[in-house]
Design an enzyme around this catalytic site. Sequence first.
Site, PDB file in Angstrom:
ATOM      1  N   ASP A 192     -16.609 -12.069   5.929  1.00  0.00           N
ATOM      2  CA  ASP A 192     -16.818 -10.874   6.757  1.00  0.00           C
ATOM      3  C   ASP A 192     -17.871 -11.141   7.840  1.00  0.00           C
ATOM      4  OD1 ASP A 192     -15.135  -8.755   6.238  1.00  0.00           O
ATOM      5  OD2 ASP A 192     -16.321  -7.981   4.558  1.00  0.00           O
TER       6      ASP A 192
ATOM      7  N   LYS B  31      -5.574  -5.959   2.343  1.00  0.00           N
ATOM      8  CA  LYS B  31      -6.158  -7.295   2.492  1.00  0.00           C
ATOM      9  C   LYS B  31      -5.548  -8.262   1.466  1.00  0.00           C
ATOM     10  CE  LYS B  31     -10.443  -5.507   4.433  1.00  0.00           C
ATOM     11  NZ  LYS B  31     -11.836  -5.087   4.245  1.00  0.00           N
TER      12      LYS B  31
ATOM     13  N   GLN C 292     -16.101  -4.743  -0.386  1.00  0.00           N
ATOM     14  CA  GLN C 292     -15.637  -3.635   0.457  1.00  0.00           C
ATOM     15  C   GLN C 292     -16.747  -2.589   0.607  1.00  0.00           C
ATOM     16  OE1 GLN C 292     -12.573  -3.493   2.066  1.00  0.00           O
ATOM     17  NE2 GLN C 292     -13.444  -1.711   3.079  1.00  0.00           N
TER      18      GLN C 292
END
Length: 284
Positions: free
Chosen positions: A120, A53, A97
């Site tokens: 997200d 990422k 994460q």
Amino acid sequence: MTARLIDGNALAASLRGALAERVNVLKAQGLTPGLAVILVGADPASAVYVRNKVSACEKAGMHSRKIEYAADVAQADVLAKIDELNRDPSIHGILVQLPLPVHFDSELVLEAISAEKDVDGFHAENVGALMQGQPRFIPCTPYGVMKMLESSGVQLRGAEAVIVGRSNIVGKPMAMLLMAAGATVTVCHSQTRDLAFHTKRADILVAAVGRPRMITGDMIKPGAVVIDVGINRTEDGKLCGDVDFDSAQAVAGAISPVPGGVGPMTITMLLANTLEAAERAAEE
Ligand code: NDP
């Protein structure tokens, strides 16, 4: 029949090119989109995802900040960092994460991220907005799948779509997006009585289970579009999806591979969400 390949790498590359152009427009206005990624603990798969990422951000001309903590860090320390990032004008997207270590309340941590920076799309406010058909951020994996379906040319309106998996990060938002696009959606899960009965009816089949090659060719309707979200590691260390690619491609009309399918698209849509957050900040 041999299925057409839905190449996530190629689609991701072309979308990232277009994103990089939009990044340059913002940079010319003096604003560089910024993503902060928080990693807690030393889970090897999470470390790889975070590295990918961060590197994708840099390649697209965005800046990124990787914040790492040992697995035994206090939740309060992570919450304090999120609070700081929420107020940092150089950061437009924040992601934590998952999975977090067991002593964390994951929901509380996700809710601590400002809804405006929740790239997200996991904050309850953003989940609610998606459900109401007014998404602020679409969760990256199902967003990527929608782009892949678009690229495959399949007609979503009126199609029978079957999703295997009902997680908050893939299955449920996937169902919302397909429903909004006009598909008739069935969501299967571990308690589904006759999985093959459902999958065999699907014009569009999305597998998001986490079980290597569990969807086999005999469970697929001839000509169906099959998107494999699963990422599993086989005993010999190789990656494979939830779909048994060899038997499935003999039946399906189009199919995405693993690796090189949904994975690169997920990261691309994270870049898209971060850029969008930065563009909104620039408008303000
Ligand atoms: P979860 O473990 O959260 O969810 C798995 C889902 O599969 C659950 O809803 C579960 O049902 C269902 N399930 C389990 N066993 C069966 C079965 N035998 N039959 C039918 N359904 C079953 O996983 P995620 O949604 O987070 O991820 C799914 C897969 O996608 C994983 O392999 C993951 O690594 C991958 N993934 C890939 C991404 C990418 O970028 N390519 C991004 C995110 C995930 P129940 O709810 O009843 O337990």
